[in-house]
Design an enzyme around this catalytic site. Structure first.
Site, PDB file in Angstrom:
ATOM      1  N   ASN A 205      14.195  -6.829  -0.329  1.00 63.12           N
ATOM      2  CA  ASN A 205      13.468  -5.549  -0.317  1.00 63.12           C
ATOM      3  C   ASN A 205      13.531  -4.614   0.561  1.00 63.12           C
ATOM      4  OD1 ASN A 205      11.480  -8.009   0.134  1.00 63.12           O
ATOM      5  ND2 ASN A 205      10.029  -6.313   0.783  1.00 63.12           N
ATOM      6  N   ASP A 206      12.495  -4.448   1.393  1.00 64.22           N
ATOM      7  CA  ASP A 206      12.742  -3.162   2.365  1.00 64.22           C
ATOM      8  C   ASP A 206      13.719  -3.038   3.191  1.00 64.22           C
ATOM      9  OD1 ASP A 206       9.920  -3.407   1.161  1.00 64.22           O
ATOM     10  OD2 ASP A 206       9.012  -3.674   3.083  1.00 64.22           O
TER      11      ASP A 206
ATOM     12  N   ARG B  97       0.553  -4.727   9.053  1.00 64.63           N
ATOM     13  CA  ARG B  97       2.059  -4.869   8.983  1.00 64.63           C
ATOM     14  C   ARG B  97       2.852  -3.562   9.268  1.00 64.63           C
ATOM     15  NH1 ARG B  97       0.018  -6.248   3.904  1.00 64.63           N
ATOM     16  NH2 ARG B  97       0.811  -4.672   2.267  1.00 64.63           N
ATOM     17  N   ASP B  98       4.116  -4.022   9.370  1.00 64.75           N
ATOM     18  CA  ASP B  98       5.314  -2.700   9.250  1.00 64.75           C
ATOM     19  C   ASP B  98       5.321  -1.951  10.373  1.00 64.75           C
ATOM     20  OD1 ASP B  98       5.407  -4.164   6.667  1.00 64.75           O
ATOM     21  OD2 ASP B  98       4.486  -2.683   5.603  1.00 64.75           O
TER      22      ASP B  98
ATOM     23  N   GLN C 129      14.695  -6.922   4.367  1.00 65.35           N
ATOM     24  CA  GLN C 129      13.681  -8.038   3.827  1.00 65.35           C
ATOM     25  C   GLN C 129      14.720  -8.975   2.873  1.00 65.35           C
ATOM     26  OE1 GLN C 129       9.884  -8.625   4.437  1.00 65.35           O
ATOM     27  NE2 GLN C 129      10.941  -8.103   6.337  1.00 65.35           N
TER      28      GLN C 129
ATOM     29  N   GLU D 202       1.276   0.601   3.192  1.00 69.04           N
ATOM     30  CA  GLU D 202       2.515  -0.089   3.679  1.00 69.04           C
ATOM     31  C   GLU D 202       3.789   0.875   4.141  1.00 69.04           C
ATOM     32  OE1 GLU D 202       2.801  -3.726   0.836  1.00 69.04           O
ATOM     33  OE2 GLU D 202       3.960  -2.171   0.366  1.00 69.04           O
TER      34      GLU D 202
ATOM     35  N   TRP E 109      11.302 -12.591  -4.404  1.00 66.68           N
ATOM     36  CA  TRP E 109      10.623 -12.336  -3.140  1.00 66.68           C
ATOM     37  C   TRP E 109      10.364 -13.433  -2.497  1.00 66.68           C
ATOM     38  CZ3 TRP E 109       5.871 -12.879  -1.183  1.00 66.68           C
ATOM     39  CH2 TRP E 109       5.914 -12.219   0.219  1.00 66.68           C
TER      40      TRP E 109
ATOM     41  N   PHE F  76       8.192 -10.114   8.158  1.00 64.61           N
ATOM     42  CA  PHE F  76       7.937  -9.011   7.504  1.00 64.61           C
ATOM     43  C   PHE F  76       8.492  -7.826   8.000  1.00 64.61           C
ATOM     44  CE2 PHE F  76       4.259  -9.940   4.331  1.00 64.61           C
ATOM     45  CZ  PHE F  76       4.958 -10.901   4.019  1.00 64.61           C
TER      46      PHE F  76
END
Ligand code: FRU
Length: 745
Positions: free
Chosen positions: A299-300, A419-420, A316, A475, A324, A356
């Site tokens: 993903n990201d 997060r992130d 990710q 996010e 996922w 993450f």
């Protein structure tokens, strides 16, 4: 074997004692099906509450992760109405006349509130529950059984209860059977020990199988733990696990639970090269100029940074699954953002949780002290998403080997949904700034700003207002400065979230003052969590973004991809400065054969001027004045891209996006790969990514006009080469030591 014994009227809900024929006392007595939940309704079972509905579910319910592992088409699934609905389902009386009751069960783990119960004399004498008590997990039903020999001849009732609300507040049940043959059970802590002789272990994967907790121990010490959908029999694909760092050592793979008859552990082999590696990057659904991992899910984009002459793209990654979960930071490098070399996973899940999203910076002044020999370190800032969920850092001196900081975490949990981290160097105040997503109670969310002198110690300096119920700033924040109209004296700050909606404003090193909120970013579909590169050396403030491109690739041993690199700019419009997206010029190296038509007037009904074009990977560029035309219609490998004069919109395979003319002209760029389209219009004010799988036999491009003549100042189509070049599988350049789990101590 299960013999289905039908019984007039209640074919599927056989609850009474049935004669089972002569010799019925021995272990050969046929099984008795209690319920398989294949009917429209629950027959004689009594329903209470809303969670179970009027009859069995047909598999997965809306909003639920994919439910697997049930038999036939139906099952009991109390996710009806979501996790918060409650209820119970009670069978009529049955007589216990076999030694075992077996069943399939899944969902939330809570024996008090989410349970299949066996009641004898009104009291629960056996209880089973699902497997999940934390976010993530799996909706796979697992076989379980009870030894009920001691109740032989007694009357009993089965009851399924759902009294739980919130996350994993549901239960799934199917295929309840009485049997004499001891059911194949699950072995706890199944293990295999061997000496590592090769670079890879090949792990058998079955998409949708129950997730097993697989621990790798080196010389008896745990180094990493993964959740893996292990194949008990024939795998869908094999995932390579790089164990080169431990060659010659004793490795143990321990699996928390494994079916007695599973071949998962015994089938694992060691290999110097990746099994099936010859075919990597050649798969039918492999984007040829979009990055995707060799194996597993992405993903990201994470940790995007330019360091030591290379662009680094972390991402990710679930290396051992098609879906996922089990998040690692995969790693790839490129000299030009077009040709990527995947180097293996660099941040592995550890005792603080899965890895993450986050970002990376070059610490030019060695504020962190991680630098060596006068050379600045590369520092990764990431979320360790355990309980608590915290922010942590890791560093590298060579861009290949990464060490997690011994003093992690650098930021404690604020809320469970924090997060992130996106970190930048703020030159004016000479300090680091972190923008962190913080989920708040009641569907609100915001970002917090922190500053630090050294990347280790962080101080909260401001918070943005939470916007309830909107995806704005949800996010993966990104935060950067862009010149307006290329003027470096006129810069503005841009704050954006995962859906790419953004604000423009000013920033004093602590507080962001937005001039607007929630301006739309991309205008397409399947684009999420974009990030921009840090530390690109450039005199003109070059800022390049890559997004997660949600291109689903069923049947492949990998899933999802990244967009092409996009250059971001701020341009003045009557509404104020707005962000534009332009494909990076580096992509031009892929042009293999170009067809160019200079100046063309196209009337409705004219022959297709692009009849000479054939190609699998195409780039189309044009500039036109639509005159009185109603539509200008492009067809690229079966995708239709229509510019609609009346609405001033672009319609990409039916998806509409505003694309006004600019000074009476439309300039359009279309990229078409095996898994997606990316269309740019209105000088980049309109960017439409769209996952799309062209038919293999449609290799053409068309253009036509309706309603009037269109004047093209140019029209060109480039057939593109694959960015994977001659690469078969690109082996990591060096053995990548996975970070030991206890490095955080
Ligand atoms: C966005 C996201 C991030 C998180 C990551 C986990 O897609 O949910 O917020 O860090 O994915 O994989």
């Amino acid at each position: 074997m299960t013999t289905r014994i039908s019984y007039a009227g209640y074919a599927c809900f056989l609850l009474m004692i049935l004669p089972v024929g002569a010799g019925a006392q021995n272990s050969e007595r046929p099984d008795i099906l209690i319920a398989d939940f294949e009917s429209e309704n629950y027959g004689k079972w009594v329903v209470e509450g809303k969670a179970f509905g009027k009859g069995p579910s047909r598999g997965t319910l809306p909003g639920q992760m994919r439910v697997d592992g049930f038999l036939g088409k139906g099952l009991v699934n109390s996710f009806l109405g979501g996790d918060d609905s409650t209820g119970s389902l009670t069978s009529p009386e049955i007589r216990i006349e076999r030694k075992w009751i077996t069943f399939l069960i899944g969902g939330g783990k809570n024996p008090e509130k989410l349970a299949l119960q066996l009641l004898v004399d009104g009291k629960p004498v056996r209880v089973a529950t699902g497997a999940n008590d934390r976010p993530g997990g799996s909706e796979a039903l697992l076989q379980e059984s009870w030894n009920v020999a001691e109740f032989s001849g007694k009357t009993a009732v089965l009851r399924i209860i759902d009294r739980a609300q919130g996350g994993w507040g549901h239960i799934n049940v199917d295929q309840i059977v009485q049997t004499d043959s001891k059911p194949k059970g699950l072995v706890k802590n199944a293990a295999r020990t061997f000496v590592a002789t090769a670079r890879y272990l090949q792990i058998p994967i079955k998409n949708g199988a129950p997730k097993r907790s697989v621990t790798l121990l080196v010389d008896g010490k745990e180094v990493v733990r993964n959740d893996i959908e292990l194949a008990d029999a024939k795998p869908d694909w094999w995932a390579p696990m790089d164990v080169s760092a431990w060659k010659g050592k004793s490795l143990t793979l321990n699996v928390d639970k494994l079916r007695e008859d599973s071949t998962a552990l015994s089938s694992i082999i060691q290999n110097e090269t990746i099994m099936g590696g010859e075919g990597v990057y050649r798969e039918p659904l492999r984007g040829q100029f979009h990055f995707s991992p060799r194996f597993g899910w992405n993903n990201d984009p994470n940790g995007m940074v330019f360091f030591n002459g290379e662009y680094h793209l972390f991402f990710q990654h679930n290396p051992y699954g098609w879906g996922w979960g089990n998040m690692h930071w995969g790693h790839a490098v490129s000299k030009d953002m077009v040709h990527w070399e995947e180097l293996g996973d660099k941040l592995l899940p550890d005792t603080m949780g899965p890895m993450f999203s986050g970002s990376a910076v070059v610490d030019w002044n060695n504020t962190s002290g991680f630098g060596k020999n006068g050379r600045p370190p590369l520092v990764l800032v990431y979320t360790a998403a355990g309980n608590p969920t915290v922010q942590a850092i890791a560093y590298s001196n060579d861009g290949r080997n990464f060490t997690k900081y011994a003093g992690n975490p650098v930021l404690k949990q604020i809320t469970g949904g924090n997060r992130d981290p996106k970190v930048i160097w703020h030159e004016l105040t000479k300090q680091w700034v972190m923008v962190l997503y913080v989920g708040l109670p009641g569907d609100r969310h915001t970002v917090h700003f922190f500053t630090s002198p050294n990347l280790r110690d962080w101080k909260l300096v401001s918070t943005a207002a939470g916007v309830a119920g909107t995806p704005y700033l949800y996010e993966c924040p990104d935060f950067f400065e862009l010149p307006v109209d290329g003027d470096l004296a006129k810069k503005k700050w841009v704050l954006l979230g995962a859906n790419s909606a953004y604000s423009i404003g000013t920033f004093d090193g602590e507080r962001f003052s937005p001039e607007n909120v929630n301006l739309p970013g991309h205008r397409g579909q399947g684009f999420y969590a974009p990030q921009t590169f840090s530390d690109i050396p450039s005199k003109d403030g070059r800022r390049i973004q890559i997004g997660w491109f949600q291109t689903e690739t069923r049947g492949m041993p990998f899933n999802q991809s990244m967009t092409i690199p996009l250059e971001l700019k701020l341009v003045s419009t009557p509404d104020g400065p707005r962000m534009t997206y332009t494909p990076v010029r580096e992509l031009e190296v892929l042009r293999r054969k170009s067809n160019r038509i200079a100046s063309l007037s196209l009337n409705p009904g004219d022959a297709n001027p692009l009849s000479g074009v054939t190609g699998e990977l195409l780039e189309l560029r044009t500039e036109f004045e639509p005159g009185k035309a109603k539509e200008v219609v492009f067809n690229v490998r079966g995708a239709t891209i229509v510019w609609d004069a009346k609405t001033q919109e672009l319609v990409v395979n039916g998806h509409r996006a505003p694309a006004p003319l600019r000074q009476g002209k439309q300039r359009l760029t279309i990229y078409c790969d095996r898994t997606g389209l990316e269309v740019f219009a209105s000088d980049g004010l309109c960017y439409v990514p769209k996952p799309f799988i062209p038919k293999t036999d449609s290799l053409n491009a068309h253009v036509s006009a309706t309603g009037g003549q269109v004047k093209f100042s140019f029209l060109e189509v480039h057939e593109l080469a694959s960015a994977w070049g001659k690469a078969t599988v690109v082996e990591p350049r060096r053995g990548v030591p996975a970070n030991p789990i206890n490095q955080n101590k």
